[in-house]
Design a protein around this motif. Structure first.
Motif, short mmCIF file in Angstrom:
data_model
loop_
_atom_site.label_atom_id
_atom_site.label_comp_id
_atom_site.label_asym_id
_atom_site.label_seq_id
_atom_site.Cartn_x
_atom_site.Cartn_y
_atom_site.Cartn_z
N ALA A 120 5.81 -2.86 14.45
CA ALA A 120 4.67 -1.96 13.68
C ALA A 120 6.09 -1.02 13.85
N GLU A 121 6.76 -1.51 14.79
CA GLU A 121 8.53 -0.53 14.47
C GLU A 121 9.49 -1.18 13.35
N GLN A 122 10.02 -1.70 13.80
CA GLN A 122 10.17 -2.69 13.01
C GLN A 122 10.09 -2.80 10.94
N THR A 123 8.98 -3.44 11.42
CA THR A 123 8.61 -3.84 9.50
C THR A 123 7.33 -3.10 9.72
N PRO A 124 7.10 -1.39 9.85
CA PRO A 124 5.49 -1.17 9.74
C PRO A 124 5.16 -1.32 8.08
N ALA A 125 3.77 -0.82 7.78
CA ALA A 125 2.99 -1.56 6.98
C ALA A 125 2.60 -0.08 6.05
N SER A 126 2.47 -0.42 4.57
CA SER A 126 2.15 0.90 4.54
C SER A 126 0.70 0.25 4.04
N PHE A 127 -0.33 0.98 3.38
CA PHE A 127 -2.03 1.40 2.78
C PHE A 127 -1.70 1.68 1.71
N VAL A 128 -2.58 1.49 0.04
CA VAL A 128 -2.73 1.43 -1.29
C VAL A 128 -4.30 1.36 -1.22
N ALA A 129 -4.87 3.12 -1.31
CA ALA A 129 -5.61 2.64 -1.25
C ALA A 129 -6.68 3.08 -2.89
N ASP A 149 -11.42 1.54 0.22
CA ASP A 149 -10.02 -0.30 0.04
C ASP A 149 -9.49 0.19 -0.82
N GLY A 150 -8.89 -0.70 -0.16
CA GLY A 150 -7.24 -0.84 -0.76
C GLY A 150 -6.23 -2.34 -0.12
N GLU A 151 -5.83 -2.07 -0.02
CA GLU A 151 -4.12 -2.85 0.48
C GLU A 151 -2.59 -2.85 1.44
N LEU A 152 -2.81 -3.77 2.30
CA LEU A 152 -1.82 -2.94 3.29
C LEU A 152 -1.00 -3.90 2.64
N ILE A 153 0.65 -3.37 2.72
CA ILE A 153 1.20 -3.68 2.25
C ILE A 153 2.83 -4.00 3.46
N VAL A 154 4.02 -4.03 3.33
CA VAL A 154 5.02 -4.44 3.69
C VAL A 154 6.73 -3.76 2.86
N ILE A 155 7.32 -3.22 2.21
CA ILE A 155 7.74 -2.06 1.61
C ILE A 155 8.93 -2.81 3.12
N ARG A 156 10.23 -3.81 1.79
CA ARG A 156 11.65 -4.41 2.63
C ARG A 156 12.77 -3.53 1.97
N ARG A 157 13.86 -2.70 2.75
CA ARG A 157 14.40 -1.90 2.13
C ARG A 157 15.71 -2.65 2.40
N ASP A 158 16.57 -3.55 2.13
CA ASP A 158 17.81 -3.79 2.44
C ASP A 158 19.43 -3.03 2.40
N ALA A 159 19.77 -3.86 3.16
CA ALA A 159 20.91 -3.19 3.91
C ALA A 159 21.88 -2.96 2.78
N ASP A 160 21.64 -3.90 2.17
CA ASP A 160 22.69 -4.11 0.81
C ASP A 160 22.71 -2.76 -0.62
N GLY A 161 21.28 -1.71 -0.02
CA GLY A 161 21.48 -0.52 -0.82
C GLY A 161 20.15 -1.12 -2.52
N GLY A 162 20.09 -2.16 -2.35
CA GLY A 162 19.01 -2.88 -3.54
C GLY A 162 17.87 -1.68 -3.11
N ALA A 163 16.93 -1.77 -4.45
CA ALA A 163 15.42 -1.15 -4.84
C ALA A 163 14.70 -1.85 -3.96
N PRO A 164 14.25 -1.13 -2.59
CA PRO A 164 13.36 -1.56 -1.71
C PRO A 164 11.87 -2.08 -2.82
N ARG A 165 10.85 -3.46 -2.51
CA ARG A 165 10.26 -4.29 -2.64
C ARG A 165 9.32 -4.79 -1.85
#
Length: 363
Positions: free
Chosen positions: A115-124, A78-94
């Protein structure tokens, strides 16, 4: 698929509470803002199951590949699918829930591109089955220990959520992790079994209020009463943006609202949304989307002179993340003074430090 526990399985849920609960052995975890997902793996066969028995499998091919590569060969996690955004300006990923929502697309070509441009992560964060053993009757402490051992070798984009039994650390997480796009805290009693569909855990979310312009409304499907209020905020240039809705009203209150809104109806001649400019970046009430489907999103404009105080938990970009809760009318407020500057913005925090178990974050 032949596991000790097979889909469909409703995930165990959490009951909302106003403050962080305490009890002997209570475990605290970050509340991830994504899609709840139970990953079932039986060899090469993998199923991503969401709440309500819906499958997410076709939308996240990259997660399927990682599950085959990293999760135990026979397991239900059991877990959560998330997408992490990494801005080009170097801001903290969120975390970015809006990007995650875009992953639900009917076209296979679009699914593969995203799936290539905004890949998801899984947090268990829980383990329902491992090998031939079903674990749902086991207390959370044992399930957590087995999860940590079974997934000890996983690497990004597969993760195990951090956890703590220290209340001071939990309070620090609650304040700090919001800056990484997280949603609050989950509290889990030490001895709870895994009860599908039952609210056995607790969730604590951020609660705030804002004064907003009520610039329109939608009719309720039940008849000629108010369904939802359309809310707006001004940017620094004075442009009024649609930022969300308030919709949780009793039947009696919906009728009362219609009378209260009556003096402001008929204000379409120079309404800032009726004649708004979406192309320039102004947020205005929109049409159907993949989320609304065929839902009627027609709305009636109100002269933008009414101000209401609403409760909200978080922002998603420049709009309310969830439906706002009506608190009261604010006749003392000038609608032109209702701007974004009143909103509390959390300090940006790198979600990688949450996932990576930074010692300074854990305490």
């Amino acid at each position: 698929m032949q596991l000790p526990i097979n889909p469909p399985v409703e995930p165990m849920l959490a009951k909302s509470v106003p403050k962080i609960p305490t009890a002997e052995g209570m475990a605290y975890e970050p509340k991830w803002d994504g899609f709840r997902c139970i990953v079932f793996r039986d060899g090469d066969e993998v199923e991503l199951a969401s709440r309500g028995g819906k499958t997410l499998t076709r939308y996240f091919p990259e997660v399927i590949a990682e599950a085959r590569r990293q999760l135990p060969p026979r397991s239900a996690v059991d877990g959560e699918l998330i997408v992490i955004r990494r801005d080009a300006d170097g801001g903290a990923p969120r975390l970015d829930f809006e990007l995650l929502g875009q992953r639900i697309h009917p076209a296979a070509s679009r699914v593969n591109l995203l799936a290539e441009q905004t890949p998801a992560s899984f947090v268990a964060f829980d383990l329902l089955a491992l090998g031939d053993e079903a674990l749902v009757e086991q207390p959370f402490t044992r399930r957590r220990a087995m999860l940590t051992e079974a997934l000890a070798g996983v690497a990004a984009p597969m993760h195990v959520t951090p956890t703590t039994t220290d209340l001071d650390t939990a309070r620090r997480w609650f304040d700090l992790f919001e800056g990484a796009g997280l949603d609050g805290l989950i509290a889990k009693p030490a001895d709870i079994p895994y009860a599908p569909g039952k609210r056995m855990m607790f969730k604590v979310k951020h609660a705030r209020t804002a004064d907003v312009v009520v610039a329109g409304f939608r009719w309720h499907k039940s008849g000629p009463v108010v369904g939802s209020l359309l809310l707006g905020l001004h940017d620094d240039a004075g442009t009024l943006h649609h930022v969300g809705v308030s919709a949780s009203f009793s039947v009696a209150r919906r009728t009362e609202l219609l009378d209260e809104l009556a003096p402001y109806r008929g204000g379409s001649a120079d309404h800032p949304w009726v004649h708004g400019d979406h192309e320039s970046g102004q947020r205005i009430p929109g049409g159907p989307s993949r989320w609304s489907g065929t839902k009627n999103l027609e709305w009636e404009p109100l002269r933008p002179e009414l101000v209401a105080e609403v409760g909200y938990d978080a922002m998603e970009g420049d709009r309310f993340r969830h439906t706002a809760q009506f608190v009261r009318w604010r006749p003392d407020r000038d609608p032109r003074s209702c701007g974004y500057e009143q909103l509390e913005r959390p300090i940006r925090f790198d979600v990688g430090q949450v996932l990576g178990g930074d010692p300074t974050a854990r305490g």
